[in-house]
Design an enzyme around this catalytic site. Structure first.
Site, PDB file in Angstrom:
ATOM      1  N   ASP A 167      13.793 161.443  42.615  1.00 21.83           N
ATOM      2  CA  ASP A 167      12.992 161.950  41.493  1.00 21.83           C
ATOM      3  C   ASP A 167      13.319 163.411  41.203  1.00 21.83           C
ATOM      4  OD1 ASP A 167      11.316 160.122  40.279  1.00 21.83           O
ATOM      5  OD2 ASP A 167       9.613 160.512  41.613  1.00 21.83           O
ATOM      6  N   ASP A 222       8.476 161.665  43.849  1.00 23.14           N
ATOM      7  CA  ASP A 222       7.758 162.927  44.064  1.00 23.14           C
ATOM      8  C   ASP A 222       6.290 162.661  44.415  1.00 23.14           C
ATOM      9  OD1 ASP A 222       6.915 162.175  41.555  1.00 23.14           O
ATOM     10  OD2 ASP A 222       7.438 164.070  40.565  1.00 23.14           O
ATOM     11  N   SER A 223       5.906 161.383  44.521  1.00 22.32           N
ATOM     12  CA  SER A 223       4.605 161.041  45.114  1.00 22.32           C
ATOM     13  C   SER A 223       4.521 161.606  46.534  1.00 22.32           C
ATOM     14  CB  SER A 223       4.401 159.519  45.149  1.00 22.32           C
ATOM     15  OG  SER A 223       5.526 158.862  45.704  1.00 22.32           O
ATOM     16  N   GLU A 256      10.640 161.773  34.250  1.00 22.43           N
ATOM     17  CA  GLU A 256       9.518 161.211  33.507  1.00 22.43           C
ATOM     18  C   GLU A 256       9.582 161.597  32.035  1.00 22.43           C
ATOM     19  OE1 GLU A 256       5.798 162.247  35.383  1.00 22.43           O
ATOM     20  OE2 GLU A 256       6.457 161.488  37.338  1.00 22.43           O
ATOM     21  N   LYS A 270      15.834 159.913  38.615  1.00 21.04           N
ATOM     22  CA  LYS A 270      14.778 159.481  37.693  1.00 21.04           C
ATOM     23  C   LYS A 270      14.047 160.710  37.182  1.00 21.04           C
ATOM     24  CE  LYS A 270      10.805 157.415  39.362  1.00 21.04           C
ATOM     25  NZ  LYS A 270       9.726 158.303  38.890  1.00 21.04           N
ATOM     26  N   GLU A 296       4.761 152.728  34.175  1.00 17.29           N
ATOM     27  CA  GLU A 296       3.596 153.028  35.034  1.00 17.29           C
ATOM     28  C   GLU A 296       2.291 152.953  34.251  1.00 17.29           C
ATOM     29  OE1 GLU A 296       3.909 156.355  37.686  1.00 17.29           O
ATOM     30  OE2 GLU A 296       1.852 156.039  38.414  1.00 17.29           O
TER      31      GLU A 296
HETATM   32  O1  KIV Z   1       6.896 159.289  42.684  1.00 17.73           O
HETATM   33  C1  KIV Z   1       6.770 158.060  42.782  1.00 17.73           C
HETATM   34  O2  KIV Z   1       6.522 157.501  43.853  1.00 17.73           O
HETATM   35  C2  KIV Z   1       6.930 157.269  41.575  1.00 17.73           C
HETATM   36  C3  KIV Z   1       6.409 155.868  41.615  1.00 17.73           C
HETATM   37  C4  KIV Z   1       4.932 155.881  41.452  1.00 17.73           C
HETATM   38  C5  KIV Z   1       7.064 155.011  40.596  1.00 17.73           C
HETATM   39  O3  KIV Z   1       7.419 157.742  40.601  1.00 17.73           O
END
Ligand code: KIV
Length: 251
Positions: free
Chosen positions: A83, A44-45, A113, A111, A180
């Site tokens: 994510d 989600d970056s 968090e 994934k 992280e």
């Molecule tokens: O969203 C993302 O790119 C991430 C990485 C920073 C691990 O979760």
């Protein structure tokens, strides 16, 4: 070169490090796959490096599904992780429903968090047969609650908390976990203590693998790059050069 998430255990046992990068679109995903990357994360970056948002909290499930589908079309081999965005896994039922949407869009694993507090959600996802990757330490989706991006594991209590998170995710059946922005010694201890593979970002060199946000690696997002991310190309400068050359040629 990883072909299946089921090879993760073997890779950890053989101490062969995992290379992980993010992708958000077809050409990048295809190039990463062809280059031999082990795992591709549709992170989600994308909120920041693709959509121009200030942080990841504005990313929606629809955004993730859209980008996952594009990445899936470009990847033949590397497992793809999707994510779950902010507030899409507040309950175990919601977590499973939304994890299925990401799987249907082409993810091989999802994934989210969090650690101990999210174990009911994690167990529900894994119980539904969906491969799961954890993410602990500095959690970008918590940036507003936490008032910024802060390194984790600096105090004995903080380190113990991270170890408890990691053990809980490991026992719940996570295949891997992103660590992280964690003090390197703590990341090293966690890596030694768990069966799942640890994938570090700003967590020192002793994790089972490393992940980077691909625009940080390629120098294609010049307005911000975290200090630990080493750029190995300068695509922003090269883009400016090519575009200016084109403008001059057209004029
Ligand atoms: O969203 C993302 O790119 C991430 C990485 C920073 C691990 O979760």
């Amino acid at each position: 070169m990883l072909h299946s998430l089921h090879d993760l255990r073997q890779r950890k046992a053989q101490a062969q490090r995992l290379s992980v990068l993010t992708a958000y679109d077809y050409p990048c995903a295809r190039l990463l796959d062809e280059a031999g990357i082990d795992l591709i994360l549709v992170g989600d970056s994308l909120g920041m490096v693709v959509l121009g948002l200030p942080d990841t909290t504005g990313v929606t499930l629809a955004d993730m599904v859209h980008h996952l589908k594009a990445v899936r079309r470009g990847v033949k081999r590397a497992p793809v992780i999707g994510d779950l965005p902010y507030h899409t896994y507040d309950t175990p039922a919601e977590a499973v429903k939304n994890a299925r949407l990401l799987m249907d869009a082409g993810a091989d694993a999802v994934k989210l968090e969090g650690g101990l507090a999210l174990i009911p959600q994690v167990r529900a996802i894994i119980g539904a047969g969906i491969p799961f990757i954890g993410h602990i330490g500095m959690l970008p989706q918590s940036v507003i609650e936490e008032g910024g991006y802060k390194k984790k594991g600096r105090t004995p209590e903080g380190a113990a908390h991270l170890m408890a998170d990691a053990r809980a995710l490991d026992e719940a059946g996570a295949m891997a976990c992103v660590l992280e922005s964690i003090v390197p010694e703590v990341a090293t201890q966690i890596t030694a203590a768990v069966q799942m593979s640890t994938i570090g970002i700003g967590a020192g060199p002793h994790c089972d693998g490393q992940v980077l946000v691909t625009p940080d690696l390629l120098g294609s997002f010049p307005w911000f790059r975290p200090p630990f991310a080493k750029a190995r190309a300068d695509l922003a400068t090269e883009t400016l050069r090519a575009v200016r050359e084109y403008i001059t040629a057209v004029q």
